[in-house]
Design a protein around this motif. Structure first.
Motif, PDB file in Angstrom:
ATOM      1  N   GLN A 131      39.952  60.555  32.725  1.00 24.61           N
ATOM      2  CA  GLN A 131      40.197  59.154  33.023  1.00 24.61           C
ATOM      3  C   GLN A 131      40.234  58.367  31.719  1.00 24.61           C
ATOM      4  OE1 GLN A 131      37.029  58.257  35.696  1.00 24.61           O
ATOM      5  NE2 GLN A 131      38.082  59.141  37.436  1.00 24.61           N
ATOM      6  N   HIS A 132      41.233  57.507  31.616  1.00 26.98           N
ATOM      7  CA  HIS A 132      41.395  56.679  30.428  1.00 26.98           C
ATOM      8  C   HIS A 132      41.090  55.232  30.785  1.00 26.98           C
ATOM      9  CE1 HIS A 132      43.243  59.936  28.148  1.00 26.98           C
ATOM     10  NE2 HIS A 132      43.950  60.219  29.232  1.00 26.98           N
ATOM     11  N   PRO A 133      40.395  54.535  29.886  1.00 24.60           N
ATOM     12  CA  PRO A 133      40.136  53.117  30.160  1.00 24.60           C
ATOM     13  C   PRO A 133      41.444  52.339  30.126  1.00 24.60           C
ATOM     14  CG  PRO A 133      39.413  53.695  27.944  1.00 24.60           C
ATOM     15  CD  PRO A 133      39.827  54.965  28.616  1.00 24.60           C
ATOM     16  N   PRO A 134      41.483  51.183  30.800  1.00 28.49           N
ATOM     17  CA  PRO A 134      42.702  50.376  30.790  1.00 28.49           C
ATOM     18  C   PRO A 134      43.049  49.929  29.370  1.00 28.49           C
ATOM     19  CG  PRO A 134      41.124  49.558  32.413  1.00 28.49           C
ATOM     20  CD  PRO A 134      40.430  50.591  31.609  1.00 28.49           C
ATOM     21  N   ALA A 135      44.333  49.796  29.110  1.00 33.46           N
ATOM     22  CA  ALA A 135      44.796  49.325  27.796  1.00 33.46           C
ATOM     23  C   ALA A 135      45.110  47.833  27.905  1.00 33.46           C
ATOM     24  CB  ALA A 135      46.037  50.101  27.373  1.00 33.46           C
ATOM     25  N   TYR A 136      44.475  47.050  27.071  1.00 28.35           N
ATOM     26  CA  TYR A 136      44.687  45.604  27.055  1.00 28.35           C
ATOM     27  C   TYR A 136      45.572  45.294  25.850  1.00 28.35           C
ATOM     28  CZ  TYR A 136      40.772  45.952  30.231  1.00 28.35           C
ATOM     29  OH  TYR A 136      39.966  46.294  31.283  1.00 28.35           O
ATOM     30  N   VAL A 137      46.878  45.368  26.040  1.00 27.42           N
ATOM     31  CA  VAL A 137      47.812  45.290  24.915  1.00 27.42           C
ATOM     32  C   VAL A 137      48.846  44.171  25.034  1.00 27.42           C
ATOM     33  CG1 VAL A 137      47.573  47.756  24.370  1.00 27.42           C
ATOM     34  CG2 VAL A 137      49.313  47.005  25.999  1.00 27.42           C
TER      35      VAL A 137
ATOM     36  N   MET B  80      49.807  32.538  35.960  1.00 29.93           N
ATOM     37  CA  MET B  80      49.576  33.831  35.331  1.00 29.93           C
ATOM     38  C   MET B  80      48.301  34.456  35.886  1.00 29.93           C
ATOM     39  SD  MET B  80      49.069  34.506  31.228  1.00 29.93           S
ATOM     40  CE  MET B  80      50.749  34.263  30.733  1.00 29.93           C
ATOM     41  N   LYS B  81      48.279  35.770  35.869  1.00 31.49           N
ATOM     42  CA  LYS B  81      47.075  36.509  36.234  1.00 31.49           C
ATOM     43  C   LYS B  81      46.907  37.587  35.179  1.00 31.49           C
ATOM     44  CE  LYS B  81      44.684  38.389  40.171  1.00 31.49           C
ATOM     45  NZ  LYS B  81      44.662  38.545  41.603  1.00 31.49           N
ATOM     46  N   VAL B  82      45.700  37.666  34.601  1.00 32.19           N
ATOM     47  CA  VAL B  82      45.446  38.631  33.540  1.00 32.19           C
ATOM     48  C   VAL B  82      44.148  39.376  33.818  1.00 32.19           C
ATOM     49  CG1 VAL B  82      46.679  37.307  31.771  1.00 32.19           C
ATOM     50  CG2 VAL B  82      44.225  36.952  32.066  1.00 32.19           C
ATOM     51  N   ALA B  83      44.021  40.543  33.207  1.00 28.14           N
ATOM     52  CA  ALA B  83      42.797  41.329  33.290  1.00 28.14           C
ATOM     53  C   ALA B  83      42.251  41.495  31.883  1.00 28.14           C
ATOM     54  CB  ALA B  83      43.068  42.686  33.913  1.00 28.14           C
ATOM     55  N   ILE B  84      40.923  41.351  31.755  1.00 26.85           N
ATOM     56  CA  ILE B  84      40.234  41.543  30.485  1.00 26.85           C
ATOM     57  C   ILE B  84      39.091  42.521  30.723  1.00 26.85           C
ATOM     58  CG2 ILE B  84      40.830  39.256  29.595  1.00 26.85           C
ATOM     59  CD1 ILE B  84      37.983  38.333  30.320  1.00 26.85           C
ATOM     60  N   PRO B  85      38.534  43.104  29.653  1.00 28.52           N
ATOM     61  CA  PRO B  85      37.336  43.924  29.869  1.00 28.52           C
ATOM     62  C   PRO B  85      36.258  43.082  30.550  1.00 28.52           C
ATOM     63  CG  PRO B  85      38.159  44.196  27.629  1.00 28.52           C
ATOM     64  CD  PRO B  85      38.947  43.079  28.250  1.00 28.52           C
ATOM     65  N   ARG B  86      35.392  43.711  31.308  1.00 29.87           N
ATOM     66  CA  ARG B  86      34.399  42.972  32.095  1.00 29.87           C
ATOM     67  C   ARG B  86      33.669  41.943  31.237  1.00 29.87           C
ATOM     68  NH1 ARG B  86      30.109  44.763  36.553  1.00 29.87           N
ATOM     69  NH2 ARG B  86      29.070  42.755  36.670  1.00 29.87           N
ATOM     70  N   TYR B  87      33.712  40.698  31.716  1.00 30.44           N
ATOM     71  CA  TYR B  87      33.015  39.599  31.057  1.00 30.44           C
ATOM     72  C   TYR B  87      32.662  38.590  32.136  1.00 30.44           C
ATOM     73  CZ  TYR B  87      31.958  35.772  27.880  1.00 30.44           C
ATOM     74  OH  TYR B  87      31.329  34.748  27.217  1.00 30.44           O
ATOM     75  N   SER B  88      31.376  38.388  32.366  1.00 30.51           N
ATOM     76  CA  SER B  88      30.960  37.524  33.470  1.00 30.51           C
ATOM     77  C   SER B  88      30.754  36.074  33.047  1.00 30.51           C
ATOM     78  CB  SER B  88      29.673  38.069  34.099  1.00 30.51           C
ATOM     79  OG  SER B  88      28.650  38.128  33.121  1.00 30.51           O
ATOM     80  N   GLY B  89      31.064  35.724  31.807  1.00 24.75           N
ATOM     81  CA  GLY B  89      30.822  34.370  31.325  1.00 24.75           C
ATOM     82  C   GLY B  89      31.984  33.417  31.489  1.00 24.75           C
ATOM     83  N   ILE B  90      32.938  33.723  32.345  1.00 24.61           N
ATOM     84  CA  ILE B  90      34.097  32.864  32.548  1.00 24.61           C
ATOM     85  C   ILE B  90      34.111  32.380  33.995  1.00 24.61           C
ATOM     86  CG2 ILE B  90      36.619  32.723  32.518  1.00 24.61           C
ATOM     87  CD1 ILE B  90      36.653  34.818  30.364  1.00 24.61           C
TER      88      ILE B  90
ATOM     89  N   GLY C 275      37.733  53.568  38.060  1.00 28.29           N
ATOM     90  CA  GLY C 275      36.309  53.278  38.047  1.00 28.29           C
ATOM     91  C   GLY C 275      35.823  52.404  36.903  1.00 28.29           C
ATOM     92  N   PHE C 276      36.728  51.766  36.173  1.00 26.69           N
ATOM     93  CA  PHE C 276      36.327  50.889  35.076  1.00 26.69           C
ATOM     94  C   PHE C 276      36.235  49.444  35.567  1.00 26.69           C
ATOM     95  CE2 PHE C 276      38.326  54.516  33.009  1.00 26.69           C
ATOM     96  CZ  PHE C 276      37.369  54.839  32.053  1.00 26.69           C
ATOM     97  N   ASP C 277      35.155  48.762  35.193  1.00 20.60           N
ATOM     98  CA  ASP C 277      34.993  47.360  35.561  1.00 20.60           C
ATOM     99  C   ASP C 277      35.797  46.471  34.622  1.00 20.60           C
ATOM    100  OD1 ASP C 277      33.263  47.965  37.596  1.00 20.60           O
ATOM    101  OD2 ASP C 277      31.448  47.547  36.441  1.00 20.60           O
ATOM    102  N   GLU C 278      36.459  45.478  35.192  1.00 19.70           N
ATOM    103  CA  GLU C 278      37.176  44.488  34.401  1.00 19.70           C
ATOM    104  C   GLU C 278      37.138  43.163  35.137  1.00 19.70           C
ATOM    105  OE1 GLU C 278      41.138  45.991  33.741  1.00 19.70           O
ATOM    106  OE2 GLU C 278      41.752  45.630  35.782  1.00 19.70           O
ATOM    107  N   THR C 279      37.480  42.099  34.434  1.00 12.04           N
ATOM    108  CA  THR C 279      37.501  40.770  35.016  1.00 12.04           C
ATOM    109  C   THR C 279      38.947  40.325  35.152  1.00 12.04           C
ATOM    110  OG1 THR C 279      35.366  40.216  34.031  1.00 12.04           O
ATOM    111  CG2 THR C 279      36.743  38.374  34.721  1.00 12.04           C
ATOM    112  N   GLU C 280      39.330  39.933  36.352  1.00 12.42           N
ATOM    113  CA  GLU C 280      40.675  39.405  36.589  1.00 12.42           C
ATOM    114  C   GLU C 280      40.586  37.887  36.600  1.00 12.42           C
ATOM    115  OE1 GLU C 280      42.413  40.994  40.160  1.00 12.42           O
ATOM    116  OE2 GLU C 280      42.639  42.983  39.276  1.00 12.42           O
ATOM    117  N   LEU C 281      41.448  37.251  35.815  1.00 18.77           N
ATOM    118  CA  LEU C 281      41.506  35.800  35.734  1.00 18.77           C
ATOM    119  C   LEU C 281      42.801  35.311  36.353  1.00 18.77           C
ATOM    120  CD1 LEU C 281      40.396  35.335  32.005  1.00 18.77           C
ATOM    121  CD2 LEU C 281      38.963  35.244  34.053  1.00 18.77           C
ATOM    122  N   THR C 282      42.694  34.435  37.324  1.00 23.23           N
ATOM    123  CA  THR C 282      43.863  33.763  37.892  1.00 23.23           C
ATOM    124  C   THR C 282      43.955  32.423  37.187  1.00 23.23           C
ATOM    125  OG1 THR C 282      43.456  34.856  40.011  1.00 23.23           O
ATOM    126  CG2 THR C 282      44.954  32.959  40.019  1.00 23.23           C
ATOM    127  N   LEU C 283      45.093  32.167  36.554  1.00 24.38           N
ATOM    128  CA  LEU C 283      45.257  30.993  35.700  1.00 24.38           C
ATOM    129  C   LEU C 283      46.281  30.037  36.276  1.00 24.38           C
ATOM    130  CD1 LEU C 283      45.435  32.946  32.320  1.00 24.38           C
ATOM    131  CD2 LEU C 283      43.414  31.975  33.417  1.00 24.38           C
TER     132      LEU C 283
END
Length: 126
Positions: free
Chosen positions: A7-13, A71-81, A107-115
């Motif tokens: 399993q590979h972690p998501p690429a945020y590119v 826009m909708k984006v995904a970032i590595p898990r961050y609960s401060g937003i 199985g990787f946790d990430e934060t989805e932001l709806t903008l």
């Protein structure tokens, strides 16, 4: 013997975003009408993201509710937003409509932001 698929972690590119906090300030001239501005979150570097698709049905539901989700984006898990934040991507401001912690299919946790497009462009405090 069957080997497990690696399993590979998501690429945020797709780019980087900067998180700003909305700050309410009152002026001496107009104390009854606070003004909103934004200030960069201290100690937080720009965050890499990957862009997600907004499906037509979802976009329609938001538009019927009077929200212009852009826009909708995904970032590595961050609960401060939260919806009290603005993010800046390529010099453009987007108000956070929703932030949700989700798990990818691997199985990787990430934060989805709806903008959404903010009603006004905020002044940036330094």
């Amino acid at each position: 013997m069957m080997l497990k698929k690696r399993q590979h972690p998501p690429a945020y590119v797709d780019g980087e975003l900067t998180v700003y906090d909305i700050v309410q300030t009152t002026s001496v001239l107009n104390p009854d009408f606070p003004e909103s501005s934004i200030k960069a979150r201290e100690g937080l570097s720009p965050i890499a993201y990957r862009e997600l698709a907004i499906f037509d049905r979802t976009r329609l539901l938001f538009e019927q509710a009077g929200k212009h989700v852009t826009m909708k984006v995904a970032i590595p898990r961050y609960s401060g937003i939260s919806s009290d934040n603005v993010v800046v991507i390529n010099g453009d401001q987007y108000k956070v409509f929703n932030a949700a912690v989700v798990q990818t299919k691997d199985g990787f946790d990430e934060t989805e932001l709806t903008l959404e497009t903010p009603e006004v462009e905020y002044a940036i405090e330094t």
